[in-house]
Design a protein around this motif. Structure first.
Motif, short mmCIF file in Angstrom:
data_model
loop_
_atom_site.label_atom_id
_atom_site.label_comp_id
_atom_site.label_asym_id
_atom_site.label_seq_id
_atom_site.Cartn_x
_atom_site.Cartn_y
_atom_site.Cartn_z
N GLN A 123 0.83 -1.21 0.00
CA GLN A 123 0.00 0.00 0.00
C GLN A 123 0.86 1.26 0.00
OE1 GLN A 123 -2.39 -1.05 3.42
NE2 GLN A 123 -4.00 -1.96 2.15
N VAL A 124 1.92 1.25 0.81
CA VAL A 124 2.80 2.43 0.86
C VAL A 124 3.45 2.66 -0.51
CG1 VAL A 124 5.02 3.25 1.78
CG2 VAL A 124 3.23 2.46 3.34
N GLU A 149 12.59 -1.52 1.05
CA GLU A 149 11.97 -1.34 -0.26
C GLU A 149 11.00 -0.15 -0.25
OE1 GLU A 149 12.25 -6.10 -1.37
OE2 GLU A 149 10.26 -5.20 -1.12
N MET A 150 10.30 0.00 0.88
CA MET A 150 9.37 1.13 1.00
C MET A 150 10.13 2.46 1.03
SD MET A 150 7.19 -0.91 3.82
CE MET A 150 6.04 0.29 4.47
N VAL A 151 11.23 2.49 1.79
CA VAL A 151 12.06 3.70 1.84
C VAL A 151 12.56 4.04 0.44
CG1 VAL A 151 14.30 4.60 2.67
CG2 VAL A 151 12.77 3.41 4.25
N GLN A 156 12.50 7.29 -4.53
CA GLN A 156 12.40 7.34 -6.00
C GLN A 156 11.24 8.23 -6.44
OE1 GLN A 156 12.45 3.43 -7.61
NE2 GLN A 156 12.76 4.14 -9.71
N ALA A 157 10.14 8.18 -5.70
CA ALA A 157 8.96 8.98 -6.06
C ALA A 157 9.06 10.41 -5.53
CB ALA A 157 7.71 8.31 -5.50
N ASN A 158 10.17 10.69 -4.80
CA ASN A 158 10.38 12.02 -4.23
C ASN A 158 9.27 12.44 -3.27
OD1 ASN A 158 11.96 14.25 -3.89
ND2 ASN A 158 10.99 15.40 -5.57
N VAL A 159 8.83 11.48 -2.45
CA VAL A 159 7.85 11.80 -1.39
C VAL A 159 8.46 11.38 -0.06
CG1 VAL A 159 5.81 11.56 -2.87
CG2 VAL A 159 6.66 9.55 -1.61
N ASN A 344 11.16 9.02 10.43
CA ASN A 344 11.17 8.69 9.00
C ASN A 344 11.25 7.18 8.76
OD1 ASN A 344 13.80 8.22 9.69
ND2 ASN A 344 14.61 10.02 8.69
N GLY A 345 11.15 6.81 7.49
CA GLY A 345 11.17 5.40 7.14
C GLY A 345 12.45 4.70 7.61
#
Ligand code: NAD
Length: 372
Positions: A123-124, A149-151, A156-159, A344-345
């Protein structure tokens, strides 16, 4: 709100007693301070309208910087109820199939994922790919690899990716951290974290490994893992652990009932922790140093958190954890504010690395060396 009112009362009383300050000065100050925040709010959609999601939504009604503007749920009846309760527009409501479309919705800046643990990873990553900021409940995933992987996906998505570590903003917890940093306890030697409760319904997702990823450690023991790190102020370099299971029918394979674990820190401090789904009255942190101690009990519940140190009781005010957390997270996301304790992640991955090692140590009986 109360502290602002107290400040105004005190200031007005002082101003009135001081002839150099005119009444209208205090009046205009009241006007300035009483103004609601006018800047950008963080518009948040909650994914997962369950028990904790409900608590977060209610707490967000008192936020100054964050606003609930969207819903993601698989249960249409719940969506209807929440829409009415919180005035959420139909176009801001999604289900688990179509929520990728959130990328085209300017009314939503961030998604707060509050679903069963094993769903967080996918989901993340989907939210990140939709270009929205992400807040994810603890544990952020069911192992460190997933967490990493989520981090990576969010980078990569810059969020931004933040984890719902509400205690990182809790005033008494922060006071102990300030005192430790100031050297008030001397050299830290020991931490104890006791976290547990007797879990009920044997059919709930928390006792289903596919959805929970594990038992008490994933759910409640994580508070002792995370607490050991922010209380001691270091990362552990080894872990040992022992598992005890009295009810294998309720706590099936992969679902830990009780785990005792020990952490060793550079410089010699040790932590001794208990994580359990089979005992009540366990919500206690104790930090011991060469010159003093700190104790929190309850340490991790929704509050009020209570505590004392060798200097006396901790008197910081109770705040609604989730209101404070969301206001702070809005500033982290919108203003790049740096929290005192990271949320943070990467912080979430550190806990997961330690939890992976605790499971490995419990299974093998070996001392596991760690690089957190
Ligand atoms: P819950 O069971 O009350 O709610 C979970 C929600 O997820 C429900 O609305 C459910 O419908 C939905 N859901 C979506 N897909 C699902 C699926 N496949 N199976 C089951 N449910 C599904 O659980 P909760 O107590 O709200 O916990 C949710 C998350 O929040 C967990 O990760 C938990 O660790 C975390 N949590 C954090 C805190 C905290 O203090 N930070 C407190 C409680 C829970």
């Amino acid at each position: 709100m109360r502290s602002r009112r107290d400040f105004l009362q005190k200031f007005t009383a002082t101003a009135l007693a001081w002839p150099m300050i005119q009444l209208n000065t205090a009046d205009s100050l009241e006007k300035i301070i009483s103004q609601p925040y006018q800047g950008k709010m963080l518009n948040v959609a909650i994914m997962g309208l369950g028990s904790y999601g409900s608590r977060v939504a209610a707490a967000m009604q008192d936020c100054q910087r964050a606003k609930l503007t969207g819903l993601i749920s698989g249960t249409p009846a719940k969506v209807k109820e929440w829409q009415q309760k919180y005035g959420i527009a139909e176009k801001n409501c999604y289900n688990y199939e179509n929520f990728d479309q959130i990328k085209d919705n300017p009314d939503i800046d961030a998604v707060y994922v509050i679903t069963p643990n094993a769903l967080h990873h996918d989901q993340v990553i989907r939210v990140a790919k939709a270009g929205k900021q992400v807040i994810c409940e603890k544990p952020m995933a069911v192992n460190a690899q997933q967490g990493q992987e989520m981090v990576d996906a969010c980078k990569q998505a810059n969020v931004k990716l933040l984890v719902g570590y509400r205690l990182h903003f809790e005033p008494k917890t922060l006071e102990i951290i300030h005192m430790r940093k100031a050297g008030d306890f001397g050299k830290i030697m020991f931490f104890q974290g006791l976290c547990g409760f007797t879990i009920g319904d044997p059919n709930q997702w928390r006792l289903d490994k596919k959805l929970s990823g594990g038992g008490a450690l994933m759910d409640i023991g994580i508070y002792a893992v995370n607490g050991a790190r922010y209380m001691v102020g270091q990362e552990p370099e080894w872990v040992t652990a022992q598992e005890n299971k009295t009810n294998p029918e309720k706590f099936k394979k992969g679902i830990d009932e009780t785990i005792m674990f020990q952490l060793g820190f550079p410089g010699g401090a040790v932590a001794s922790c208990l994580s359990t789904y089979a005992m009540n009255n366990l919500d206690r942190f104790f930090l011991d140093g060469t010159d003093g101690f700190a104790e929190l009990q309850p340490a991790t519940g929704y509050g009020p958190i209570e505590g004392k140190t060798n200097k006396g009781p901790l008197k910081q005010p109770h705040i609604t954890h989730q209101t404070k957390q969301m206001d702070e997270m809005a500033q982290i996301i919108l203003d790049n504010k740096k929290p005192e304790v990271p949320v943070n992640g990467e912080e979430g991955v550190k806990d997961l690395k330690i939890m992976d090692a605790i499971y490995q140590a419990a299974q093998t009986g070996k001392k596991i060396e760690l690089k957190v």
